[in-house]
Design an enzyme around this catalytic site. Structure first.
Site, PDB file in Angstrom:
ATOM      1  N   GLU A 105     -11.961   2.552   5.933  1.00  0.00           N
ATOM      2  CA  GLU A 105     -10.830   2.740   6.840  1.00  0.00           C
ATOM      3  C   GLU A 105     -10.750   4.216   7.209  1.00  0.00           C
ATOM      4  O   GLU A 105      -9.911   4.966   6.706  1.00  0.00           O
ATOM      5  CB  GLU A 105      -9.506   2.268   6.217  1.00  0.00           C
ATOM      6  CG  GLU A 105      -8.404   2.202   7.271  1.00  0.00           C
ATOM      7  CD  GLU A 105      -7.032   1.882   6.706  1.00  0.00           C
ATOM      8  OE1 GLU A 105      -6.345   1.018   7.268  1.00  0.00           O
ATOM      9  OE2 GLU A 105      -6.631   2.500   5.706  1.00  0.00           O
TER      10      GLU A 105
ATOM     11  N   GLN B  72      -9.598   1.094  -0.366  1.00  0.00           N
ATOM     12  CA  GLN B  72     -10.081   1.649   0.898  1.00  0.00           C
ATOM     13  C   GLN B  72     -10.477   3.108   0.703  1.00  0.00           C
ATOM     14  O   GLN B  72      -9.995   3.773  -0.221  1.00  0.00           O
ATOM     15  CB  GLN B  72      -8.989   1.546   1.975  1.00  0.00           C
ATOM     16  CG  GLN B  72      -8.644   0.126   2.351  1.00  0.00           C
ATOM     17  CD  GLN B  72      -7.453   0.027   3.296  1.00  0.00           C
ATOM     18  OE1 GLN B  72      -6.538   0.843   3.259  1.00  0.00           O
ATOM     19  NE2 GLN B  72      -7.456  -0.992   4.142  1.00  0.00           N
TER      20      GLN B  72
ATOM     21  N   ASP C 272      -5.554   2.767  -1.158  1.00  0.00           N
ATOM     22  CA  ASP C 272      -6.354   3.561  -0.240  1.00  0.00           C
ATOM     23  C   ASP C 272      -6.582   4.916  -0.916  1.00  0.00           C
ATOM     24  O   ASP C 272      -5.638   5.689  -1.114  1.00  0.00           O
ATOM     25  CB  ASP C 272      -5.618   3.718   1.094  1.00  0.00           C
ATOM     26  CG  ASP C 272      -6.469   4.389   2.154  1.00  0.00           C
ATOM     27  OD1 ASP C 272      -7.272   5.280   1.807  1.00  0.00           O
ATOM     28  OD2 ASP C 272      -6.327   4.033   3.343  1.00  0.00           O
TER      29      ASP C 272
ATOM     30  N   GLU D  72       0.823  -1.213   0.000  1.00  0.00           N
ATOM     31  CA  GLU D  72       0.000   0.000   0.000  1.00  0.00           C
ATOM     32  C   GLU D  72       0.857   1.263   0.000  1.00  0.00           C
ATOM     33  O   GLU D  72       1.629   1.484   0.935  1.00  0.00           O
ATOM     34  CB  GLU D  72      -0.910   0.022   1.241  1.00  0.00           C
ATOM     35  CG  GLU D  72      -1.751   1.273   1.356  1.00  0.00           C
ATOM     36  CD  GLU D  72      -2.475   1.385   2.689  1.00  0.00           C
ATOM     37  OE1 GLU D  72      -3.429   2.178   2.783  1.00  0.00           O
ATOM     38  OE2 GLU D  72      -2.075   0.692   3.657  1.00  0.00           O
TER      39      GLU D  72
END
Length: 259
Positions: free
Chosen positions: A236, A200, A174, A139
């Site tokens: 998240e 996310q 994300d 990530e």
């Protein structure tokens, strides 16, 4: 249709992990994910997952020395033994609870040799994960929130994945981090969709409920759905108050995606 996962690293943190799983099921989430489950009894976590029928999508490798500001070990030169122990721990725990993936946290580093250490440790992670039927996630994390994090850009993550050529290693994107670092989310999703393992969301810049902020997530997620993405979207974010009080976005996002 897009399915939503509750990240229990941020949501229902006042509850034990098993009770957080139950709360996510009651709230209508389709799956769960978490950060560091290692203090929770494996049998209790697995029982909660089986009871609710929710899949556990991913867990993280540990951060290292938190008091010293460490945020992962896998790209730290000279820390190979610790990094590999953290990978072994994560894969073993994930396998026991039936999780689908392990996120290998790269860590903060500006030292020479970081890329070599990262690639070698990810290869080790892929070997273990593939033997256990798991995926490995990497990530990019923005440098405003995590200064000097080894992996901050999507093209850097793509280069790692293409260099290693391991089918188990996938991108966790994300959209909170990607918006801060690069923006242009819809085009980025389109570009990196072939290596995408998980997505996310959180509001930008507050990192609170994803309905506020500068990103119109229903529009972005509808585009993602149109690309044929078959994974989950993880919530998240840090709730502005009690988790339950801010969950109205979930029904509204689902309605918007159907429209």
């Amino acid at each position: 249709m897009i399915r939503f996962s509750a990240n229990l690293g941020f949501l229902w943190t006042e509850l034990s992990l098993p009770d957080g799983i139950r709360a996510a099921a009651k709230a209508g989430f389709d799956a769960v994910e978490c950060h560091f489950p290692y203090d929770h009894d494996v049998a209790a976590v697995r029982a909660a997952l089986e009871e609710t029928g929710l899949p556990m999508l991913a867990i993280n490798t540990v951060r290292g020395d938190v008091d010293a500001g460490e945020f992962g070990l896998c790209a730290l030169p000279g820390r190979q033994a610790e990094a590999r122990a953290s990978i072994e721990q994560a894969v073993a725990y994930a396998e026991k609870i039936g999780a689908r993936a392990v996120h290998c946290m790269a860590g903060r580093t500006q030292r020479a040799g970081a890329r070599i250490a990262y690639l070698e440790n990810l290869t080790y992670a892929a070997d273990l994960a593939e033997g256990a039927g798991l995926s490995v996630l990497i990530e990019p994390i923005n440098h405003r929130d995590a200064p000097h994090y080894h992996l901050s850009r999507l093209d850097e993550a793509e280069d790692v994945i293409r260099s290693l050529e391991r089918p188990s290693i996938e991108l966790m994107m994300d959209l909170y981090h990607s918006q801060i670092t690069e923006g242009d989310l819809t085009k980025s999703l389109e570009l990196y969709q072939p290596i995408l393992g998980h997505v996310q969301i959180a509001a930008v810049p507050s990192r609170q409920e994803p309905e506020g902020g500068e990103v119109n997530f229903p529009v972005v997620l509808k585009a993602l759905d149109g690309m044929g993405y078959e994974g989950f979207v993880g919530a998240e974010y840090r709730p502005a108050g009690q988790t339950e009080d801010g969950l109205g976005w979930l029904a509204r996002f689902r309605a918007a995606l159907k429209g």
